[in-house]
Motif scaffolding. Structure first.
Motif, mmCIF file in Angstrom:
data_model
loop_
_atom_site.group_PDB
_atom_site.id
_atom_site.type_symbol
_atom_site.label_atom_id
_atom_site.label_comp_id
_atom_site.label_asym_id
_atom_site.label_seq_id
_atom_site.Cartn_x
_atom_site.Cartn_y
_atom_site.Cartn_z
ATOM 1 N N GLY A 14 98.362 8.053 63.926
ATOM 2 C CA GLY A 14 98.986 8.242 65.233
ATOM 3 C C GLY A 14 100.490 8.039 65.164
ATOM 4 O O GLY A 14 101.273 8.854 65.662
ATOM 5 N N PHE A 15 100.896 6.942 64.525
ATOM 6 C CA PHE A 15 102.324 6.688 64.360
ATOM 7 C C PHE A 15 102.965 7.735 63.446
ATOM 8 O O PHE A 15 104.071 8.192 63.702
ATOM 9 C CB PHE A 15 102.569 5.282 63.804
ATOM 10 C CG PHE A 15 102.272 4.183 64.779
ATOM 11 C CD1 PHE A 15 102.861 4.152 66.029
ATOM 12 C CD2 PHE A 15 101.404 3.153 64.449
ATOM 13 C CE1 PHE A 15 102.603 3.142 66.941
ATOM 14 C CE2 PHE A 15 101.131 2.140 65.336
ATOM 15 C CZ PHE A 15 101.735 2.130 66.589
ATOM 16 N N ALA A 16 102.258 8.119 62.392
ATOM 17 C CA ALA A 16 102.801 9.105 61.449
ATOM 18 C C ALA A 16 103.021 10.447 62.133
ATOM 19 O O ALA A 16 104.041 11.112 61.911
ATOM 20 C CB ALA A 16 101.869 9.254 60.256
ATOM 21 N N PHE A 17 102.085 10.860 62.970
ATOM 22 C CA PHE A 17 102.227 12.139 63.670
ATOM 23 C C PHE A 17 103.414 12.106 64.619
ATOM 24 O O PHE A 17 104.176 13.066 64.720
ATOM 25 C CB PHE A 17 100.952 12.491 64.434
ATOM 26 C CG PHE A 17 101.027 13.825 65.120
ATOM 27 C CD1 PHE A 17 100.891 14.991 64.397
ATOM 28 C CD2 PHE A 17 101.259 13.910 66.478
ATOM 29 C CE1 PHE A 17 100.978 16.226 65.012
ATOM 30 C CE2 PHE A 17 101.349 15.146 67.102
ATOM 31 C CZ PHE A 17 101.206 16.297 66.371
ATOM 32 N N SER A 18 103.604 10.980 65.318
ATOM 33 C CA SER A 18 104.721 10.903 66.259
ATOM 34 C C SER A 18 106.060 10.884 65.536
ATOM 35 O O SER A 18 107.066 11.328 66.064
ATOM 36 C CB SER A 18 104.586 9.678 67.156
ATOM 37 O OG SER A 18 104.702 8.488 66.410
ATOM 38 N N LEU A 19 106.075 10.386 64.301
ATOM 39 C CA LEU A 19 107.313 10.350 63.526
ATOM 40 C C LEU A 19 107.550 11.628 62.731
ATOM 41 O O LEU A 19 108.617 11.796 62.158
ATOM 42 C CB LEU A 19 107.294 9.159 62.565
ATOM 43 C CG LEU A 19 107.345 7.784 63.218
ATOM 44 C CD1 LEU A 19 107.175 6.710 62.160
ATOM 45 C CD2 LEU A 19 108.629 7.593 63.988
ATOM 46 N N SER A 20 106.571 12.523 62.679
ATOM 47 C CA SER A 20 106.714 13.722 61.857
ATOM 48 C C SER A 20 107.856 14.609 62.337
ATOM 49 O O SER A 20 108.428 15.355 61.558
ATOM 50 C CB SER A 20 105.405 14.502 61.804
ATOM 51 O OG SER A 20 105.080 15.013 63.077
ATOM 52 N N ILE A 22 110.755 13.490 63.393
ATOM 53 C CA ILE A 22 111.957 12.890 62.830
ATOM 54 C C ILE A 22 112.079 13.261 61.357
ATOM 55 O O ILE A 22 113.168 13.522 60.851
ATOM 56 C CB ILE A 22 111.918 11.357 63.010
ATOM 57 C CG1 ILE A 22 111.924 11.022 64.508
ATOM 58 C CG2 ILE A 22 113.075 10.687 62.305
ATOM 59 C CD1 ILE A 22 111.613 9.587 64.813
ATOM 60 N N LEU A 23 110.962 13.324 60.664
ATOM 61 C CA LEU A 23 110.972 13.607 59.239
ATOM 62 C C LEU A 23 110.951 15.098 58.920
ATOM 63 O O LEU A 23 110.844 15.484 57.769
ATOM 64 C CB LEU A 23 109.766 12.922 58.581
ATOM 65 C CG LEU A 23 109.678 11.406 58.786
ATOM 66 C CD1 LEU A 23 108.379 10.874 58.196
ATOM 67 C CD2 LEU A 23 110.870 10.711 58.168
ATOM 68 N N ASP A 24 111.036 15.933 59.946
ATOM 69 C CA ASP A 24 111.014 17.389 59.791
ATOM 70 C C ASP A 24 109.790 17.893 59.047
ATOM 71 O O ASP A 24 109.873 18.789 58.214
ATOM 72 C CB ASP A 24 112.283 17.892 59.082
ATOM 73 C CG ASP A 24 113.485 17.855 60.008
ATOM 74 O OD1 ASP A 24 113.273 17.933 61.227
ATOM 75 O OD2 ASP A 24 114.603 17.734 59.496
ATOM 76 N N SER A 25 108.659 17.294 59.332
ATOM 77 C CA SER A 25 107.402 17.806 58.785
ATOM 78 C C SER A 25 106.347 17.634 59.856
ATOM 79 O O SER A 25 106.470 16.787 60.720
ATOM 80 C CB SER A 25 107.001 17.046 57.526
ATOM 81 O OG SER A 25 106.761 15.695 57.838
ATOM 82 N N GLY A 26 105.333 18.433 59.799
ATOM 83 C CA GLY A 26 104.282 18.328 60.800
ATOM 84 C C GLY A 26 103.383 19.536 60.770
ATOM 85 O O GLY A 26 103.512 20.409 59.915
ATOM 86 N N PRO A 27 102.483 19.605 61.747
ATOM 87 C CA PRO A 27 101.469 20.667 61.741
ATOM 88 C C PRO A 27 101.930 21.956 62.418
ATOM 89 O O PRO A 27 101.158 22.636 63.039
ATOM 90 C CB PRO A 27 100.326 20.015 62.512
ATOM 91 C CG PRO A 27 101.021 19.136 63.497
ATOM 92 C CD PRO A 27 102.231 18.603 62.761
ATOM 93 N N GLU A 28 103.228 22.289 62.315
ATOM 94 C CA GLU A 28 103.721 23.494 62.969
ATOM 95 C C GLU A 28 103.055 24.758 62.445
ATOM 96 O O GLU A 28 103.023 25.769 63.122
ATOM 97 C CB GLU A 28 105.247 23.612 62.832
ATOM 98 C CG GLU A 28 106.009 22.699 63.767
ATOM 99 C CD GLU A 28 106.135 21.275 63.251
ATOM 100 O OE1 GLU A 28 105.716 21.000 62.101
ATOM 101 O OE2 GLU A 28 106.632 20.425 63.987
ATOM 102 N N ASP A 29 102.550 24.706 61.219
ATOM 103 C CA ASP A 29 101.879 25.879 60.676
ATOM 104 C C ASP A 29 100.513 26.098 61.318
ATOM 105 O O ASP A 29 99.959 27.179 61.232
ATOM 106 C CB ASP A 29 101.752 25.782 59.156
ATOM 107 C CG ASP A 29 101.063 24.506 58.704
ATOM 108 O OD1 ASP A 29 101.064 23.527 59.466
ATOM 109 O OD2 ASP A 29 100.517 24.516 57.590
ATOM 110 N N VAL A 30 99.972 25.081 61.973
ATOM 111 C CA VAL A 30 98.666 25.194 62.623
ATOM 112 C C VAL A 30 98.812 25.520 64.100
ATOM 113 O O VAL A 30 98.091 26.339 64.647
ATOM 114 C CB VAL A 30 97.866 23.877 62.458
ATOM 115 C CG1 VAL A 30 96.537 23.951 63.183
ATOM 116 C CG2 VAL A 30 97.657 23.568 60.995
#
Length: 127
Positions: A14-20, A22-30
């Protein structure tokens, strides 16, 4: 204790997803996280992590507020399920709308049964 450890581990994604963001990574491809959907999911991810961690601490220490914390986490899970229905396209879910409704039904049943078991165990421990 096992449930507390599990909830503690669930707080990490949960925390990792909310920080993604900031880190310029995440599930944008989905899923498209532009605009309000992305903000809702990221805030929801942070709240998910915070409520899971609070519930884990409350259950581990067997505090009187533990049941309120676990029910808050469960309520947030249901809210995020609804938000995800809006954010993700139905064709991305196996079975489409019927598969989603089936998953929701099973998910709500599991939460209901878990609530009953945890409430009973906490009442036994405090009584």
């Amino acid at each position: 204790t096992l449930c507390a450890v599990y909830l503690g581990m669930l707080s990490i994604p949960g925390f990792a997803f909310s920080l993604s963001n900031i880190l310029d990574s995440g599930p944008e491809d989905v899923v498209d996280l532009s605009g309000g959907k992305g903000v809702m999911l990221r805030v929801g991810g942070f709240l998910y992590g915070a409520t899971a961690l609070a519930a884990a601490i409350g259950l581990f220490l067997k505090r009187p507020w533990a049941l309120t914390a676990i029910r808050s986490w469960m309520g947030l899970c249901v809210a995020l399920l609804i938000v995800m229905m809006i954010a993700f396209p139905m064709d991305a879910i196996p079975g489409g709308a019927l598969g989603y409704l089936g998953f929701c039904g099973i998910f709500l049943l599991v939460l209901f049964l878990a609530d009953r078991v945890i409430a009973r165990r906490l009442a036994d421990d405090q009584g």
